[in-house]
Design a protein around this motif. Structure first.
Motif, PDB file in Angstrom:
ATOM      1  N   LEU A 146      22.295  28.573  16.483  1.00  0.00           N
ATOM      2  CA  LEU A 146      21.595  29.787  15.051  1.00  0.00           C
ATOM      3  C   LEU A 146      22.074  29.251  13.534  1.00  0.00           C
ATOM      4  CD1 LEU A 146      23.647  32.591  17.686  1.00  0.00           C
ATOM      5  CD2 LEU A 146      20.698  32.122  17.299  1.00  0.00           C
ATOM      6  N   ALA A 147      20.884  28.980  12.840  1.00  0.00           N
ATOM      7  CA  ALA A 147      20.949  28.268  11.749  1.00  0.00           C
ATOM      8  C   ALA A 147      20.805  29.207  10.420  1.00  0.00           C
ATOM      9  CB  ALA A 147      19.885  27.381  11.747  1.00  0.00           C
ATOM     10  N   ASP A 148      22.163  30.368  10.624  1.00  0.00           N
ATOM     11  CA  ASP A 148      22.322  31.391  10.143  1.00  0.00           C
ATOM     12  C   ASP A 148      22.829  30.638   8.310  1.00  0.00           C
ATOM     13  OD1 ASP A 148      25.321  29.996  10.128  1.00  0.00           O
ATOM     14  OD2 ASP A 148      25.776  32.158  10.116  1.00  0.00           O
ATOM     15  N   ILE A 149      23.846  29.306   8.049  1.00  0.00           N
ATOM     16  CA  ILE A 149      23.135  29.715   6.906  1.00  0.00           C
ATOM     17  C   ILE A 149      22.436  28.870   5.877  1.00  0.00           C
ATOM     18  CG2 ILE A 149      23.909  27.553   5.026  1.00  0.00           C
ATOM     19  CD1 ILE A 149      26.621  27.102   6.438  1.00  0.00           C
ATOM     20  N   HIS A 150      21.285  28.852   7.043  1.00  0.00           N
ATOM     21  CA  HIS A 150      20.001  28.380   6.127  1.00  0.00           C
ATOM     22  C   HIS A 150      19.057  29.467   6.014  1.00  0.00           C
ATOM     23  CE1 HIS A 150      20.566  24.087   7.677  1.00  0.00           C
ATOM     24  NE2 HIS A 150      20.044  24.075   6.797  1.00  0.00           N
ATOM     25  N   GLU A 156      17.094  35.155  30.674  1.00  0.00           N
ATOM     26  CA  GLU A 156      18.016  35.729  31.690  1.00  0.00           C
ATOM     27  C   GLU A 156      15.784  36.029  32.563  1.00  0.00           C
ATOM     28  OE1 GLU A 156      22.137  37.557  30.452  1.00  0.00           O
ATOM     29  OE2 GLU A 156      20.150  38.661  30.502  1.00  0.00           O
ATOM     30  N   ALA A 157      15.337  36.651  31.745  1.00  0.00           N
ATOM     31  CA  ALA A 157      13.762  36.541  32.034  1.00  0.00           C
ATOM     32  C   ALA A 157      13.558  35.983  33.429  1.00  0.00           C
ATOM     33  CB  ALA A 157      12.904  37.286  30.740  1.00  0.00           C
ATOM     34  N   VAL A 158      13.783  34.431  33.040  1.00  0.00           N
ATOM     35  CA  VAL A 158      13.022  33.836  34.204  1.00  0.00           C
ATOM     36  C   VAL A 158      14.187  33.311  35.068  1.00  0.00           C
ATOM     37  CG1 VAL A 158      10.366  32.881  32.720  1.00  0.00           C
ATOM     38  CG2 VAL A 158      13.238  31.501  32.287  1.00  0.00           C
ATOM     39  N   GLY A 159      14.379  33.934  34.924  1.00  0.00           N
ATOM     40  CA  GLY A 159      16.026  33.505  35.909  1.00  0.00           C
ATOM     41  C   GLY A 159      16.616  32.762  36.077  1.00  0.00           C
ATOM     42  N   VAL A 160      16.637  32.091  35.162  1.00  0.00           N
ATOM     43  CA  VAL A 160      17.446  30.772  35.513  1.00  0.00           C
ATOM     44  C   VAL A 160      19.301  31.051  35.534  1.00  0.00           C
ATOM     45  CG1 VAL A 160      15.877  29.285  34.204  1.00  0.00           C
ATOM     46  CG2 VAL A 160      16.926  30.055  32.851  1.00  0.00           C
ATOM     47  N   ASP A 161      20.303  30.440  35.347  1.00  0.00           N
ATOM     48  CA  ASP A 161      21.486  30.203  35.344  1.00  0.00           C
ATOM     49  C   ASP A 161      21.779  29.860  33.906  1.00  0.00           C
ATOM     50  OD1 ASP A 161      24.088  30.333  35.636  1.00  0.00           O
ATOM     51  OD2 ASP A 161      24.712  28.667  37.015  1.00  0.00           O
ATOM     52  N   THR A 162      22.583  31.064  33.372  1.00  0.00           N
ATOM     53  CA  THR A 162      22.797  30.618  31.419  1.00  0.00           C
ATOM     54  C   THR A 162      24.056  30.083  31.463  1.00  0.00           C
ATOM     55  OG1 THR A 162      23.524  32.959  31.726  1.00  0.00           O
ATOM     56  CG2 THR A 162      20.808  31.711  31.063  1.00  0.00           C
ATOM     57  N   SER A 163      24.992  29.917  32.319  1.00  0.00           N
ATOM     58  CA  SER A 163      26.389  29.937  31.968  1.00  0.00           C
ATOM     59  C   SER A 163      26.511  28.394  31.944  1.00  0.00           C
ATOM     60  CB  SER A 163      27.029  29.775  33.885  1.00  0.00           C
ATOM     61  OG  SER A 163      26.884  28.475  34.882  1.00  0.00           O
ATOM     62  N   LEU A 164      25.240  27.157  31.473  1.00  0.00           N
ATOM     63  CA  LEU A 164      26.019  26.623  30.985  1.00  0.00           C
ATOM     64  C   LEU A 164      25.010  26.298  29.826  1.00  0.00           C
ATOM     65  CD1 LEU A 164      25.300  23.132  33.860  1.00  0.00           C
ATOM     66  CD2 LEU A 164      26.943  24.339  32.623  1.00  0.00           C
ATOM     67  N   LEU A 165      25.040  28.141  28.956  1.00  0.00           N
ATOM     68  CA  LEU A 165      23.856  28.089  27.851  1.00  0.00           C
ATOM     69  C   LEU A 165      25.139  28.310  26.871  1.00  0.00           C
ATOM     70  CD1 LEU A 165      21.256  28.267  26.408  1.00  0.00           C
ATOM     71  CD2 LEU A 165      21.694  30.848  26.495  1.00  0.00           C
ATOM     72  N   LYS A 166      25.373  27.603  25.578  1.00  0.00           N
ATOM     73  CA  LYS A 166      26.175  28.019  24.482  1.00  0.00           C
ATOM     74  C   LYS A 166      25.424  28.150  23.279  1.00  0.00           C
ATOM     75  CE  LYS A 166      28.048  24.206  23.025  1.00  0.00           C
ATOM     76  NZ  LYS A 166      29.979  23.267  23.044  1.00  0.00           N
ATOM     77  N   PHE A 167      25.629  29.079  22.488  1.00  0.00           N
ATOM     78  CA  PHE A 167      25.334  29.442  21.329  1.00  0.00           C
ATOM     79  C   PHE A 167      26.265  29.200  20.008  1.00  0.00           C
ATOM     80  CE2 PHE A 167      22.869  32.447  23.959  1.00  0.00           C
ATOM     81  CZ  PHE A 167      21.971  32.441  23.135  1.00  0.00           C
ATOM     82  N   VAL A 168      25.686  28.454  19.221  1.00  0.00           N
ATOM     83  CA  VAL A 168      26.785  28.010  18.239  1.00  0.00           C
ATOM     84  C   VAL A 168      25.805  28.791  16.722  1.00  0.00           C
ATOM     85  CG1 VAL A 168      27.919  25.660  16.568  1.00  0.00           C
ATOM     86  CG2 VAL A 168      27.317  26.552  19.189  1.00  0.00           C
ATOM     87  N   LYS A 169      26.816  29.287  15.644  1.00  0.00           N
ATOM     88  CA  LYS A 169      26.705  29.288  14.304  1.00  0.00           C
ATOM     89  C   LYS A 169      26.538  28.251  13.614  1.00  0.00           C
ATOM     90  CE  LYS A 169      26.635  34.478  15.099  1.00  0.00           C
ATOM     91  NZ  LYS A 169      27.551  35.102  14.789  1.00  0.00           N
ATOM     92  N   ALA A 176      16.101  28.499  12.792  1.00  0.00           N
ATOM     93  CA  ALA A 176      16.552  29.822  11.557  1.00  0.00           C
ATOM     94  C   ALA A 176      16.635  30.778  11.644  1.00  0.00           C
ATOM     95  CB  ALA A 176      16.061  28.979  10.278  1.00  0.00           C
ATOM     96  N   THR A 177      17.700  31.982  11.895  1.00  0.00           N
ATOM     97  CA  THR A 177      17.747  33.138  11.601  1.00  0.00           C
ATOM     98  C   THR A 177      17.001  33.501  10.733  1.00  0.00           C
ATOM     99  OG1 THR A 177      20.088  32.876  11.368  1.00  0.00           O
ATOM    100  CG2 THR A 177      19.478  32.873  13.714  1.00  0.00           C
ATOM    101  N   THR A 178      15.902  33.474  10.248  1.00  0.00           N
ATOM    102  CA  THR A 178      15.484  33.967   9.083  1.00  0.00           C
ATOM    103  C   THR A 178      14.672  35.714   9.462  1.00  0.00           C
ATOM    104  OG1 THR A 178      13.646  32.844   8.937  1.00  0.00           O
ATOM    105  CG2 THR A 178      15.690  32.499   8.076  1.00  0.00           C
ATOM    106  N   GLY A 179      13.334  35.249  10.529  1.00  0.00           N
ATOM    107  CA  GLY A 179      12.757  36.720  10.592  1.00  0.00           C
ATOM    108  C   GLY A 179      13.623  37.006  11.871  1.00  0.00           C
ATOM    109  N   ARG A 183      21.585  39.135  11.706  1.00  0.00           N
ATOM    110  CA  ARG A 183      20.500  38.637  12.431  1.00  0.00           C
ATOM    111  C   ARG A 183      20.656  37.411  13.653  1.00  0.00           C
ATOM    112  NH1 ARG A 183      15.012  38.994   8.079  1.00  0.00           N
ATOM    113  NH2 ARG A 183      15.868  41.508   7.451  1.00  0.00           N
ATOM    114  N   SER A 184      21.637  36.523  12.979  1.00  0.00           N
ATOM    115  CA  SER A 184      21.858  35.406  14.128  1.00  0.00           C
ATOM    116  C   SER A 184      22.335  36.951  15.038  1.00  0.00           C
ATOM    117  CB  SER A 184      23.149  34.412  14.085  1.00  0.00           C
ATOM    118  OG  SER A 184      23.140  34.977  12.403  1.00  0.00           O
ATOM    119  N   ASN A 185      23.138  37.448  15.557  1.00  0.00           N
ATOM    120  CA  ASN A 185      23.241  38.288  16.821  1.00  0.00           C
ATOM    121  C   ASN A 185      22.442  38.435  17.608  1.00  0.00           C
ATOM    122  OD1 ASN A 185      26.237  37.651  16.494  1.00  0.00           O
ATOM    123  ND2 ASN A 185      26.188  39.706  15.006  1.00  0.00           N
TER     124      ASN A 185
END
Lengths: 391, 391
Positions: A77-81, A110-123, A47-50, A97-99
């Motif tokens: 990214l649970a923005d409605i919530h 990225e900080a741990v150096g993994v490939d993030t090409s298979l990472l997806k963000f959904v609101k 939830a994108t609250t704090g 906040r979700s952004n």
């Protein structure tokens, strides 16, 4: 960038996926997909609250491991919530906040150096208001009893008849998200166990398939107990300077010789050791002893570290600067990315405007989100040691 | 067509709007709109689950009076709820049933000769799946406690922790409908009282205005007790022939001299007398006594009729054929319209296909709608003496 060798065989992939987990439900689903040779699709929600803090590294490291094992990871990214958490907070603030969450979580990975090409963000708002989704909400509500909804949310939703009704909708939505995000697996803390068990039962009632569930253990906070947003010192921001990190860790609670409930040791086990392995290929955590003119203690094994701690070889006085140093190193990429991005900087001001006195009052009055136990303001900003699930 | 003089003054309009009501909440809203000189917008909802029968004339007569008083009336055909009533019933069936409801209700209103140009039918599915609506559902759920939702639905939703969660959503939706249908007033039976009181409190929480609420009394069924869909004889279909009507009314329960709980007398009071007035301008109900070679008893006053009944001047044997005759007259227009409409005839076959043995079993298994108390199959088809509210 990642120096840990990418797992190739099914067994190597499974080992990485299951590393440090407390529990898995329906592992055969994950294994079957690996047998098929396709990418396992996993979702994790927040939830994108704090404001994300270092506690978010616990799920983030597991997500990094999943990505490194070739999984497709969707972060919800649970923005409605987030919006519903406080009806007085305008939608634009939650949008910012979700952004902010998206920027931060990406930088953590990225900080741990993994490939993030298979990472997806959904609101959440991108599909949780659609006719298909809402018909499923109505349908699932009509085949789920109040009793079962309560049971499913028992550890994550405030339980009382005075609690808002949205607390009972909470499990309904989180379970439907598995179907509507098109994933194979949901990842969360073991506090999600009852909800995950319910998901197994409920989705087939609507003709949808069961998903697998993987669960992180709940670990103590860096300061031993709960982090508290009201105590600025108890919470380490992902953008805190190395000096601030050192100062805050110095104040951390860490009884000598006692391993149980020790947030610093847990952070080494669940974040710093696996992060080091992902980043450098070497699963090591180094404790300098230059002041005593001794060789550094180098751990690649949690058991050895616990043994030294119990014997007071590894004292809190030695452990604290080592943890502070490792966190400062781990977060360096996040600080650098932030410094290099006027867009992210601008976003921060929009997402977290300086609190006016009046605004603060409104915020407290409007606080009634069911996930946060009454009076536990901390949970909003810093839920235990885990990032919050969808809220 | 209507022979009752259309009310012109505010007082005349109010008298017709309030006629035979049990209670009104916030009448000043209605009066204020009449002072403004605009049409009062009223909504009444019905779940399109069963098949409308003569019991639906009780709300239909009030709706006819509202139309005659110049109100704009929206009839909500709650098809989503109809679908949710039985997940095994395909959506197309429910779609056909809402169309059947529309044909039938329109014909009932035409039967008493009111102008239906200010009548509007709205299907729930046309807006209850929209993003705006669902955000309001989420928002209202987040400011309404489980306790309050239960209290609001106490008389209309099954109350137990094993009841489906949709029963708690029920008041949320029905209250939001007032805003999303853009009405000034909601009309229902007095069994809706707690929900209507909740609506007054809840809508302002989202920044929406309060509505007025007008309530019909609950009246006994034509057969004294509850109508039962399993007893075909206890329920008079709107398309039953005069012979069938006579046969069914003959079997009606009507203890001599006892006015209380007498469904026949209640039907005269709440349907036949006002229907006669709307249709002919004369508020009369005639009881023939040709067999005894006596003058007919002609009532325009309920009190006089009750007095005669208590004194056994108006016996059940006299009352029954008179009621049967009046119902046959009242429904003549409906039968004629049906006979003249191949479209409506075709729709009936689609909406109410002859039950196959197998189909019946499936239907019983899938029966879990919260509004219907467990084991009370009757409520689905023939809710008490009123048409059901949104279900």
């Amino acid at each position: 960038m990642a120096s840990r060798k990418s797992p190739e065989t099914k067994e190597e992939k499974l080992a990485l996926i299951y590393e440090n987990l407390a529990e898995t439900i329906n592992p055969e689903i994950i294994e079957g997909i690996l047998d098929e040779g396709r990418a396992v699709k996993v979702y994790w929600g927040t939830a994108t609250t704090g404001k994300p803090h270092t506690g978010y590294f616990v799920p983030a490291i597991k997500i990094a491991q999943l990505l490194h094992a070739g999984c497709e990871v969707t972060i919800l990214l649970a923005d409605i919530h987030g919006f519903l958490d406080n009806l007085k907070a305008p939608l634009e603030l939650v949008e910012h906040r979700s952004n902010y969450y998206q920027w931060t979580i990406r930088a953590m990975l990225e900080a741990v150096g993994v490939d993030t090409s298979l990472l997806k963000f959904v609101k959440g708002s991108s599909y949780q208001k659609s006719p298909d989704y809402i018909m499923d909400v109505y349908r699932l509500c009509s085949v789920t009893s109040e009793h079962d909804a309560k049971k499913a949310g028992a550890e994550i939703v405030k339980q009382s008849t005075n609690a808002p009704l949205s607390g009972l909708l909470y499990p309904i939505l989180q379970i439907l998200d598995e179907e509507h995000l098109g994933v194979d697996v949901q990842f969360g803390g073991v506090d999600q166990r009852k909800l995950f068990t319910a998901a197994k039962e409920w989705l087939p009632k609507l003709g949808y398939k069961q998903r697998a569930h993987i669960m992180n253990p709940m670990i103590p906070g860096l300061h031993g107990g709960k982090m508290s947003s009201s105590e600025e010192d108890s919470k380490i921001d992902l953008l805190d300077s190395p000096e601030t990190i050192t100062k805050k860790i110095r104040k951390a609670e860490a009884a000598p010789k006692i391993v149980e409930g020790n947030g610093l040791l847990a952070f080494v086990e669940y974040v710093l050791l696996p992060a080091a392995e992902l980043k450098t290929g070497a699963r090591t955590f180094t404790v300098e002893r230059t002041r005593d003119a001794l060789e550094p203690l180098v751990y690649s094994d949690v058991k050895a570290m616990h043994a030294d701690y119990q014997n007071d070889v590894l004292t809190p006085q030695l452990l604290k600067p080592a943890v502070a140093d490792a966190i400062a190193h781990l977060t360096a990429h996040i600080r650098d990315s932030f410094a290099a991005s006027p867009e992210w900087q601008n976003l921060t001001t929009l997402a977290y405007p300086p609190p006016a006195k009046k605004e603060k009052k409104v915020k407290n009055k409007g606080t009634h989100y069911p996930v946060r136990p009454k009076g536990d303001e901390a949970a909003k900003e810093t839920p235990k040691d885990e990032a919050p699930k969808e809220a």
